[in-house]
Design an enzyme around this catalytic site. Structure first.
Site, PDB file in Angstrom:
ATOM      1  N   LYS A 198     -57.046  63.847  -2.469  1.00 12.69           N
ATOM      2  CA  LYS A 198     -57.910  64.991  -2.163  1.00 12.69           C
ATOM      3  C   LYS A 198     -58.240  65.817  -3.422  1.00 12.69           C
ATOM      4  CE  LYS A 198     -56.476  65.509   2.687  1.00 12.69           C
ATOM      5  NZ  LYS A 198     -55.966  66.486   3.697  1.00 12.69           N
ATOM      6  N   GLU A 217     -62.263  54.482   9.382  1.00 17.70           N
ATOM      7  CA  GLU A 217     -62.324  55.214   8.118  1.00 17.70           C
ATOM      8  C   GLU A 217     -62.659  54.294   6.942  1.00 17.70           C
ATOM      9  OE1 GLU A 217     -58.581  57.298   7.938  1.00 17.70           O
ATOM     10  OE2 GLU A 217     -59.145  58.638   9.572  1.00 17.70           O
ATOM     11  N   PHE A 232     -59.374  75.525  11.654  1.00 18.16           N
ATOM     12  CA  PHE A 232     -59.394  75.312  10.207  1.00 18.16           C
ATOM     13  C   PHE A 232     -60.527  74.401   9.738  1.00 18.16           C
ATOM     14  CE2 PHE A 232     -56.296  72.196  11.970  1.00 18.16           C
ATOM     15  CZ  PHE A 232     -56.884  71.000  11.546  1.00 18.16           C
ATOM     16  N   THR A 253     -47.821  66.770   7.179  1.00 22.28           N
ATOM     17  CA  THR A 253     -49.071  67.460   6.831  1.00 22.28           C
ATOM     18  C   THR A 253     -48.799  68.711   5.993  1.00 22.28           C
ATOM     19  OG1 THR A 253     -49.980  66.681   8.933  1.00 22.28           O
ATOM     20  CG2 THR A 253     -51.176  68.446   7.816  1.00 22.28           C
ATOM     21  N   ARG A 309     -46.715  64.558  -0.629  1.00 25.60           N
ATOM     22  CA  ARG A 309     -47.092  65.944  -0.336  1.00 25.60           C
ATOM     23  C   ARG A 309     -46.023  66.925  -0.809  1.00 25.60           C
ATOM     24  NH1 ARG A 309     -50.013  64.658   5.470  1.00 25.60           N
ATOM     25  NH2 ARG A 309     -52.165  64.823   4.732  1.00 25.60           N
ATOM     26  N   HIS A 325     -54.926  62.130   2.067  1.00 18.51           N
ATOM     27  CA  HIS A 325     -55.211  61.757   3.452  1.00 18.51           C
ATOM     28  C   HIS A 325     -54.723  60.340   3.671  1.00 18.51           C
ATOM     29  CE1 HIS A 325     -57.338  60.868   7.184  1.00 18.51           C
ATOM     30  NE2 HIS A 325     -57.608  59.714   6.623  1.00 18.51           N
ATOM     31  N   TYR A 341     -64.125  63.858   9.303  1.00 17.27           N
ATOM     32  CA  TYR A 341     -63.130  64.636  10.044  1.00 17.27           C
ATOM     33  C   TYR A 341     -63.630  65.071  11.421  1.00 17.27           C
ATOM     34  CZ  TYR A 341     -59.655  65.174   6.287  1.00 17.27           C
ATOM     35  OH  TYR A 341     -58.662  64.966   5.352  1.00 17.27           O
ATOM     36  N   ARG A 357     -48.240  56.671   5.642  1.00 24.39           N
ATOM     37  CA  ARG A 357     -47.891  57.972   6.235  1.00 24.39           C
ATOM     38  C   ARG A 357     -46.492  58.415   5.800  1.00 24.39           C
ATOM     39  NH1 ARG A 357     -52.026  61.000   8.694  1.00 24.39           N
ATOM     40  NH2 ARG A 357     -50.242  62.234   9.339  1.00 24.39           N
ATOM     41  N   ASN A 412     -53.397  69.534   0.641  1.00 21.82           N
ATOM     42  CA  ASN A 412     -52.147  68.771   0.719  1.00 21.82           C
ATOM     43  C   ASN A 412     -52.208  67.385   0.070  1.00 21.82           C
ATOM     44  OD1 ASN A 412     -53.702  67.602   2.644  1.00 21.82           O
ATOM     45  ND2 ASN A 412     -52.366  68.068   4.375  1.00 21.82           N
TER      46      ASN A 412
HETATM   47  P1  ADP Z   1     -52.914  64.706   8.461  1.00 21.09           P
HETATM   48  O1  ADP Z   1     -53.778  64.831   7.221  1.00 21.09           O
HETATM   49  O2  ADP Z   1     -51.449  64.792   8.128  1.00 21.09           O
HETATM   50  O3  ADP Z   1     -53.257  63.513   9.297  1.00 21.09           O
HETATM   51  P2  ADP Z   1     -54.319  66.318  10.449  1.00 21.09           P
HETATM   52  O4  ADP Z   1     -55.082  65.080  10.784  1.00 21.09           O
HETATM   53  O5  ADP Z   1     -53.654  67.042  11.570  1.00 21.09           O
HETATM   54  O6  ADP Z   1     -53.184  66.018   9.349  1.00 21.09           O
HETATM   55  O7  ADP Z   1     -55.265  67.354   9.719  1.00 21.09           O
HETATM   56  C1  ADP Z   1     -56.241  66.928   8.802  1.00 21.09           C
HETATM   57  C2  ADP Z   1     -56.230  67.855   7.611  1.00 21.09           C
HETATM   58  O8  ADP Z   1     -56.651  69.149   8.014  1.00 21.09           O
HETATM   59  C3  ADP Z   1     -54.844  68.088   6.987  1.00 21.09           C
HETATM   60  O9  ADP Z   1     -54.458  67.077   6.097  1.00 21.09           O
HETATM   61  C4  ADP Z   1     -55.059  69.404   6.279  1.00 21.09           C
HETATM   62  O10 ADP Z   1     -55.789  69.224   5.051  1.00 21.09           O
HETATM   63  C5  ADP Z   1     -55.949  70.140   7.271  1.00 21.09           C
HETATM   64  N1  ADP Z   1     -55.145  70.944   8.199  1.00 21.09           N
HETATM   65  C6  ADP Z   1     -54.397  70.498   9.236  1.00 21.09           C
HETATM   66  N2  ADP Z   1     -53.780  71.505   9.881  1.00 21.09           N
HETATM   67  C7  ADP Z   1     -54.135  72.633   9.226  1.00 21.09           C
HETATM   68  C8  ADP Z   1     -53.832  74.017   9.387  1.00 21.09           C
HETATM   69  N3  ADP Z   1     -53.045  74.444  10.374  1.00 21.09           N
HETATM   70  N4  ADP Z   1     -54.397  74.877   8.507  1.00 21.09           N
HETATM   71  C9  ADP Z   1     -55.208  74.474   7.528  1.00 21.09           C
HETATM   72  N5  ADP Z   1     -55.545  73.162   7.314  1.00 21.09           N
HETATM   73  C10 ADP Z   1     -55.012  72.264   8.136  1.00 21.09           C
HETATM   74 MG    MG Z   2     -55.005  63.045  10.336  1.00 22.58          MG
END
Ligand code: ADP
Ligand code: MG
Length: 138
Positions: free
Chosen positions: A9, A126, A57, A91, A102, A115, A49, A85, A112
């Site tokens: 990212k 994807e 968010f 996350t 992370r 992805h 997304y 993962r 973070n």
């Molecule tokens: P992951 O990337 O671990 O699969 P998610 O699919 O739940 O997590 O979320 C996608 C992305 O959205 C996260 O990697 C993060 O960048 C952002 N995100 C998720 N939850 C939050 C939150 N509570 N506040 C801000 N950004 C968030």
């Molecule tokens: Mg995700």
């Protein structure tokens, strides 16, 4: 053998740790079979997304993902989806296990570092979203 999509990212690209992150994948036995650097525009980020478009968010996530270039990769290996993962960690970097990407390279849940596809079905969608078949080499 599975394939998964990984994105380094904008925060991690800005921190100049592309190589260090890719090293984690290679050390764990994942092979980079596709790779490109892109600066996502808003439409591309929103489409990627789309499952999160109702979340509070979402606007911040799109702003962040379009703020700087990203590096998009197809990783191949045994249990690639789950392994990636695991290497990424939770996350939220604050709760991510020690030694995960992370935990080591990110500070906040929004920025973070990486992805990773969360299932084989997401991985297929994807990978196709960013790569033509002719851009994957295995
Ligand atoms: P992951 O990337 O671990 O699969 P998610 O699919 O739940 O997590 O979320 C996608 C992305 O959205 C996260 O990697 C993060 O960048 C952002 N995100 C998720 N939850 C939050 C939150 N509570 N506040 C801000 N950004 C968030
Ligand atoms: Mg995700």
């Amino acid at each position: 053998m599975e394939r998964t999509l990984s994105i380094i990212k904008p925060d991690a690209v800005s921190k100049n740790v592309i190589g260090k992150i890719i090293q984690r994948f290679e050390d764990a036995g994942l092979k980079v079979v596709g790779l490109k650097m892109l600066h996502l525009n808003k439409d591309v980020a929103k489409g990627f997304y789309k499952e999160h478009n109702e979340r509070a968010f979402f606007a911040d996530l799109i702003k962040f993902m379009t703020s700087n270039p990203v590096v998009v990769q197809v990783l191949e290996g045994e249990s690639a989806v789950r392994l990636n993962r695991q290497l990424m960690g939770d996350t939220d970097p604050q709760t991510a296990a020690e030694g995960t990407i992370r935990s080591d390279f990110a500070k906040s849940i929004d920025a973070n570092a990486v992805h990773g596809s969360d299932s084989l079905e997401s991985a297929a969608r994807e990978i196709e979203y960013f790569f033509d078949k002719s851009e994957i080499f295995s």
